[in-house]
Design a protein around this motif. Structure first.
Motif: not given
Ligand SMILES: *Cc1c(COP(=O)(O)O)cnc(C)c1O
Length: 418
Positions: A36-37, A213, A217, A260, A264
């Motif tokens: 993700s990210c 997602s 972003n 995040n 990630h």
């Protein structure tokens, strides 16, 4: 009983550690977090941390939003662009700018995100679902005309997974023939091209998303575009009547970005992720609230974009072509996997350049029910969008057999590997 956030965090850490240990003992490939990210990088983190320090000073800066809109419009090849707080709010602005009224009908795919029909329902517009094809998961042009009634005013088409929709040309023709307004949902396909033109530029309106997602972003964010000067004036009215969110919300958005990144993207994410979850526990945003999933309009709905979010957006936009190239370079890997397993691959429309946000495959239903096979076989967790006709709500839409097949069988691979 409600679990305290601190206890919940501790239980989460314990569960991840235990699973890791069990994987090692049993010789299972270790389960990695969902990719993700993937477009968040160190420079985005630095910008977000800097903005958090001087939030109130930059919050009111609308020049940066204007600059972001201009940059996006130029990059996208669109005459007008307006930045909103999310793709769904950008869509709502397009619906109002189109003059759609209670009682009007829109035809849209029976395979979409629940926030899309929500936007129409919030305006009192009746949603008429039509089935998709299974080559690119777009509206099937051959059955649309049967759905047109005296109340039909608009058509919503989408380009899912970064693919250009198979019946793009035919649907635009049908809409023109019947005098319908076309809105293009480009939330998953920002940057994809058809005949040298980026998607979104052939309809009356288009909207894009920079939700976490998506292709690029800003945690949450959206853009509405049009190439029609008259419609742009209507859209500007909507935009000028909207306010940006306050600093509480912006602080949460930036904190979510920082968190995040550490979950990630950091080289030591197994450790930094847990710490970040603890630090930012009460300061993060969710993309779709439970209420929205049930079709309830949030009280803050209808906001344009805040300055600090546009600052992140500008940085992401400057890198979007590099990420889309990376996604195109990853696609052959999934294509080869499909060939070796005998699964149906997505079609790439002639003269189109997809961006493969995700690589969708029609697999066996059991592979979607239980996705644990993917760690061993491809080293990464696969995605399950869409888990229903109106993801992520559990609602079912009748008379869309292809959408039912996609809901049951379509899994997707990441465009950018962790
Ligand atoms: C994400 C998404 C939206 C909504 O965008 P937000 O920015 O999350 O509001 C709409 N349509 C599709 C197909 C999407 O994937």
């Amino acid at each position: 009983m409600k679990t305290e956030p601190g206890t919940k965090w501790l239980l989460g850490v314990a569960r991840r550690r235990l699973n890791g240990a069990l994987d090692r003992i049993s010789g299972r490939p270790s389960q990695k977090p969902f990719p993700s990210c993937q477009t968040l990088e160190k420079d985005d983190l630095r910008i977000a941390l800097g903005l958090l320090k001087k939030l109130t000073a930059v919050e009111k800066d609308t020049r940066i939003v204007t600059e972001y809109e201009r940059e996006f419009a130029t990059w996208n090849g669109s005459r007008h662009a307006f930045a909103f707080s999310s793709g769904r709010e950008a869509l709502s602005a397009c619906i109002s700018a189109a003059g759609l009224e209670p009682g009007d009908e829109v035809i849209l795919p029976g395979y979409t995100c629940v926030v899309v029909p929500n936007a129409f329902h919030f305006a009192g517009v009746k949603t008429i679902y039509s089935d998709i094809e299974l080559d690119t998961y777009g509206l099937d042009a051959s059955i649309i005309e049967a759905k047109i009634t005296g109340n039909t005013r608009a058509l919503l088409i989408h380009h899912l997974y970064g693919l250009v929709s198979r019946d793009y040309d035919r649907i635009i023709e049908i809409a023109r023939k019947h005098g319908l307004i076309v809105i293009e949902d480009c939330a998953q396909a920002t940057g994809a091209e058809y005949r040298g033109v980026k998607v979104g530029n052939r309809a009356d309106f288009a909207f894009y998303s920079s939700e976490q997602s998506k292709v690029f972003n800003t945690i949450q964010g959206g853009m509405a575009t049009t190439n029609n000067d008259t419609l742009a004036e209507k859209l500007a009215e909507q935009y000028n009547n909207a306010s940006p969110p306050g600093s509480d919300w912006v602080e949460k958005l930036l904190s979510t970005l920082v968190m995040n990144y550490y979950i990630h993207r950091h080289e030591m994410k197994r450790v930094t992720g847990d710490i970040a979850k603890l630090v930012y526990m009460n300061k993060t945003l969710v993309s779709t609230t439970d209420d929205e999933t049930k079709g309830v309009k949030p009280d803050y709905y209808g906001r344009r974009m805040a300055g600090p979010v546009a600052r992140i957006g500008l940085n992401q936009l400057a890198k979007i072509d590099r990420f889309n190239k990376l996604r195109r370079e990853t696609a052959p890997r999934w294509s080869a996997w499909c060939d070796s397993r005998g699964f149906k691959k997505p079609s790439v429309v002639d003269d189109s350049v997809p961006i493969f946000l995700r690589y969708p495959v029609i697999a066996d239903p059991s592979m979607k029910l239980n996705t644990s096979w993917s760690y061993a076989e491809i080293g990464v967790e696969i995605g399950k969008w869409f888990i229903s006709n109106l993801h992520p709500s559990k609602s079912h839409v009748d008379n869309c057999p292809n959408a039912d097949i996609a809901v049951e069988r379509c899994v997707n691979f990441p465009g950018i590997m962790p």
